[in-house]
Design an enzyme around this catalytic site. Structure first.
Site, PDB file in Angstrom:
ATOM      1  N   ASP A 200      12.368   9.009   0.512  1.00 60.32           N
ATOM      2  CA  ASP A 200      11.365   8.522   1.458  1.00 60.32           C
ATOM      3  C   ASP A 200      11.065   7.117   0.968  1.00 60.32           C
ATOM      4  O   ASP A 200      10.389   6.942  -0.051  1.00 60.32           O
ATOM      5  CB  ASP A 200      10.097   9.384   1.419  1.00 60.32           C
ATOM      6  CG  ASP A 200       9.082   8.912   2.460  1.00 60.32           C
ATOM      7  OD1 ASP A 200       8.928   7.681   2.621  1.00 60.32           O
ATOM      8  OD2 ASP A 200       8.451   9.753   3.110  1.00 60.32           O
ATOM      9  N   HIS A 201      11.600   6.110   1.676  1.00 61.11           N
ATOM     10  CA  HIS A 201      11.564   4.768   1.077  1.00 61.11           C
ATOM     11  C   HIS A 201      10.136   4.244   0.905  1.00 61.11           C
ATOM     12  O   HIS A 201       9.914   3.315   0.135  1.00 61.11           O
ATOM     13  CB  HIS A 201      12.459   3.788   1.841  1.00 61.11           C
ATOM     14  CG  HIS A 201      11.886   3.289   3.134  1.00 61.11           C
ATOM     15  ND1 HIS A 201      11.931   4.008   4.298  1.00 61.11           N
ATOM     16  CD2 HIS A 201      11.241   2.130   3.446  1.00 61.11           C
ATOM     17  CE1 HIS A 201      11.353   3.322   5.275  1.00 61.11           C
ATOM     18  NE2 HIS A 201      10.926   2.180   4.783  1.00 61.11           N
ATOM     19  N   HIS A 263       6.746   9.544   5.888  1.00 60.85           N
ATOM     20  CA  HIS A 263       6.042   8.417   5.258  1.00 60.85           C
ATOM     21  C   HIS A 263       4.514   8.602   5.251  1.00 60.85           C
ATOM     22  O   HIS A 263       3.853   8.437   4.226  1.00 60.85           O
ATOM     23  CB  HIS A 263       6.364   7.107   5.980  1.00 60.85           C
ATOM     24  CG  HIS A 263       7.830   6.854   6.169  1.00 60.85           C
ATOM     25  ND1 HIS A 263       8.770   7.182   5.219  1.00 60.85           N
ATOM     26  CD2 HIS A 263       8.533   6.314   7.197  1.00 60.85           C
ATOM     27  CE1 HIS A 263       9.970   6.842   5.653  1.00 60.85           C
ATOM     28  NE2 HIS A 263       9.858   6.322   6.859  1.00 60.85           N
TER      29      HIS A 263
HETATM   30  C1  BG6 Z   1      12.113   4.264   9.008  1.00 60.76           C
HETATM   31  C2  BG6 Z   1      12.007   4.633  10.461  1.00 60.76           C
HETATM   32  O1  BG6 Z   1      12.084   5.411   8.208  1.00 60.76           O
HETATM   33  O2  BG6 Z   1      11.006   3.447   8.655  1.00 60.76           O
HETATM   34  C3  BG6 Z   1      11.936   3.402  11.337  1.00 60.76           C
HETATM   35  O3  BG6 Z   1      13.152   5.394  10.827  1.00 60.76           O
HETATM   36  C4  BG6 Z   1      10.815   2.484  10.885  1.00 60.76           C
HETATM   37  O4  BG6 Z   1      11.727   3.766  12.702  1.00 60.76           O
HETATM   38  C5  BG6 Z   1      10.930   2.229   9.395  1.00 60.76           C
HETATM   39  O5  BG6 Z   1      10.905   1.271  11.610  1.00 60.76           O
HETATM   40  C6  BG6 Z   1       9.715   1.467   8.894  1.00 60.76           C
HETATM   41  O6  BG6 Z   1       9.921   1.106   7.557  1.00 60.76           O
HETATM   42  P1  BG6 Z   1       9.185  -0.171   6.945  1.00 60.76           P
HETATM   43  O7  BG6 Z   1       9.589  -0.163   5.524  1.00 60.76           O
HETATM   44  O8  BG6 Z   1       9.706  -1.360   7.727  1.00 60.76           O
HETATM   45  O9  BG6 Z   1       7.732   0.020   7.170  1.00 60.76           O
END
Ligand code: BG6
Ligand code: NDP
Length: 513
Positions: A200-201, A263
């Protein structure tokens, strides 16, 4: 005495960390994520001297790509997407260690060729190499890849030793509770949980990690962090981007699956969980699971519903007109996919009983911002009764996760002058001001942690299942309802009226972060 000896709690954050000699194998290496995030992350780790001396990268995909072509593509990806420029001397070290193996994801013979190539590398460098598999393909081939890693013996290399094989799995991890359970079943039939890193980045973002430090390395917050002092909590993950060219994926997903289940729930868990007994992975994950277990089932119907969903309609963003979701390419004419979702949650434990937690996430909102806002109760008594002279706000502590990473606190202060007048003021802390702005990207931290075998910032199997258990009834309800109950909001706004109503029922309003 060093800090981590005086405060064993900090040990996990300060210990010196190094990965064993490793070969990273990326499945889906010709794809978008590899070019935009994974290759730049590996390059930045090399630039910071964080890769092990015997590091190799193998791209894997169905198309036959010679090593040299993959190396050229990788260099181009670094030039385009890395946060720091490509330095020839660093790339000269990495390029010859960047290789490609082609084959199908369900083709066992190709996995055996991959195993032979890894064995060849080990022979050449004269030592055992840890293999870290990064599954970066569409989810339809997650299971075949895992099974072939098992059948080819690649999953069980050096099992039980620190350099045992490891696997990173990209999102989405399932599409509901049943599919997440099935994927967990396939994975755990091949790998032990200690080998598995579900990504989960958001957990790799600096400010998300800092949440733990803020909560547990500062003594002032803990006494206030409960139902006696906190009125409610708002978690916002707002994006300016629309669905763009991703409708193929997004039509099957929607905001609840794409952003809330993973997230946003992770932000909630880190905000509300109990202090872990240590910073090791299992202690933190145990507390997150306990917190998720304490969330009450949501009411889905009628005026008291705890959920809202909506689609963006045409509007203005940054002064420019943008189309509505239904006008985006590849969106079905009768699409009921939500591009915005909001939940009102109750956490039934001693700490949070009666404190509403509001979560919202949407595309094409007014501004890109992710923040956690803890709203405290108002000061008792009426020494400073609200009037023209006394403007008062409830104290709010906001963690701004992105962009402009930082923290702010709203306090009430006296306006300088000969009579007593008050006004809310904002105390601000900005990471960029104190630490500079060149912080590592989430994927750098996560790839390094997986190489080291540290699962703290990854999702455990039971965690993902618990989170799916909470959202699956909502998904099922919405599937039945189709477009009935689907609200709308203009692109460039802060979301639909139904989301405001979730808060209004308790006398609250959403912040405009
Ligand atoms: C991803 C989603 O996990 O996270 C995308 O699939 C989203 O839809 C993205 O745009 C958002 O990540 P960040 O790091 O740009 O907030
Ligand atoms: P891509 O659609 O670019 O696919 C990656 C690679 O997988 C392709 O280059 C292709 O490689 C192979 N592939 C594509 N479609 C299929 C298919 N139907 N069957 C088998 N193989 C296929 O994906 P991304 O790189 O965008 O994403 C990879 C993973 O990361 C996904 O799980 C995604 O959900 C996740 N993710 C992606 C993000 C992003 O920003 N891109 C953000 C967060 C998560 P080849 O033809 O060479 O085999």
């Amino acid at each position: 005495m060093p800090d981590h000896e005086r405060h064993p709690f900090l040990h996990g954050l300060s210990k010196h960390r190094g990965a064993p000699p490793t070969v990273v194998v990326i499945f889906g290496a010709s794809g978008d994520l590899t070019a935009r995030k994974l290759i730049p992350a590996i390059y930045n780790l090399a630039l910071d001297g964080l890769l092990p001396a015997d590091f190799h990268l193998i791209g894997y995909g169905r198309k036959a790509i010679p090593d040299e072509e993959f190396q050229r593509d990788a260099a181009a990806a670094i030039r385009e997407f890395s946060r720091r420029e490509l330095k020839d001397e660093i790339w000269a070290g990495l390029a010859p260690r960047t290789l490609y193996v082609s084959g199908g994801y369900d083709e066992l013979a190709a996995f055996e060729r991959l195993a032979a190539r890894i064995a060849g590398l080990e022979k050449r460098v004269g030592q055992e190499l840890q293999t870290l598999f990064y599954v970066s393909t569409p989810p339809s081939v997650f299971a075949p890849i895992i099974r072939n890693l098992g059948a080819s013996g690649l999953a069980s290399r050096y099992v039980g030793q620190p350099h045992q094989s490891k696997v990173i799995i990209e999102k989405p991890f399932g599409k509901d509770l049943a599919s997440a359970r099935e994927l967990n079943r396939v994975i755990t039939s091949v790998f032990a949980e200690s080998q598995v890193f579900r990504i989960d980045h958001y957990l790799g973002k600096e400010t998300v990690q800092d949440l733990l430090v803020q909560r547990f390395a500062n003594a002032i917050f803990e006494p206030l962090w409960n139902r006696n002092f906190v009125d409610h909590v708002q978690i916002t993950v707002a994006e300016e981007v629309g669905v763009g060219t991703r409708a193929g994926y997004y039509e099957q997903s929607g905001a609840l699956r794409d952003m809330i289940q993973n997230h946003t729930m992770q932000l909630l868990a880190l905000t509300a969980m109990e202090p872990p007994v240590s910073l090791d992975a299992e202690s933190i994950r145990d507390e997150k699971v306990k917190l998720l277990q304490a969330i009450q089932p949501l009411r889905l119907d009628g005026a008291a519903s705890d959920v809202a969903r909506a689609q963006y309609t045409a509007g203005l963003l940054g002064g420019k007109p943008v189309p509505g979701y239904m006008q985006e390419p590849d969106v079905a004419a009768d699409s009921s996919t939500e591009t915005f979702a909001a939940l009102r949650l109750q956490i039934n434990n001693w700490r949070w009983h009666g404190v509403p937690f509001y979560l919202r996430s949407g595309k094409r909102m007014a501004r890109r911002v992710t923040e956690i806002a803890v709203r405290f109760k108002r000061a008792p008594g009426n020494l400073f009764a609200d009037s023209d002279r006394f403007q008062l706000a409830a104290n709010t502590l906001a963690f701004q996760i992105q962009p402009d990473e930082g923290m702010s606190m709203i306090l009430n202060a006296k306006i300088p002058g000969l009579e007593t007048r008050t006004q809310p003021v904002k105390m601000n802390f900005r990471y960029a001001t104190t630490f500079g702005s060149n912080t590592p990207e989430a994927y750098e931290r996560l790839v390094l942690d997986a190489m080291i075998g540290d699962g703290t910032l990854f999702i455990r199997g039971d965690e993902t299942e618990r989170s799916w258990q909470l959202v699956t009834p909502i998904l099922e309800h919405w599937k039945q309802e189709k477009r009935a109950g689907l609200d709308a909001y203009s692109a460039g706004s802060w979301g639909p009226k139904s989301a405001a109503d979730l808060l209004a029922a308790h006398g609250h309003v959403w912040r405009e972060p």
